[in-house]
Design an enzyme around this catalytic site. Sequence first.
Site, short mmCIF file in Angstrom:
data_model
loop_
_atom_site.label_atom_id
_atom_site.label_comp_id
_atom_site.label_asym_id
_atom_site.label_seq_id
_atom_site.Cartn_x
_atom_site.Cartn_y
_atom_site.Cartn_z
N VAL A 182 21.52 76.23 33.68
CA VAL A 182 22.70 75.32 33.17
C VAL A 182 21.94 73.71 33.08
CG1 VAL A 182 24.99 73.91 33.73
CG2 VAL A 182 24.73 76.56 34.57
N HIS A 183 20.99 73.44 33.83
CA HIS A 183 20.53 71.69 33.68
C HIS A 183 19.38 72.12 33.03
CE1 HIS A 183 19.88 67.64 34.75
NE2 HIS A 183 18.51 67.91 35.43
#
Length: 59
Positions: free
Chosen positions: A27-28
């Site tokens: 996600v990052h």
Amino acid sequence: IEAHNMQTKMLTAEANGQHSQLTLLTVHSQDHLMTAITFIDLAQELIKVYHKLANSDSK
């Protein structure tokens, strides 16, 4: 480009029912990729504006 291609492969696999494990790191990294793409798009638009301004001043 390589990161964008990997993102496209992951999205295509997901659309085809091949689910992958999402981690906070995934996600990052997605967030960083989208920020970078947005920044590049914005920079390209600003360059166009500056070119138009420079050309309009010379007339």
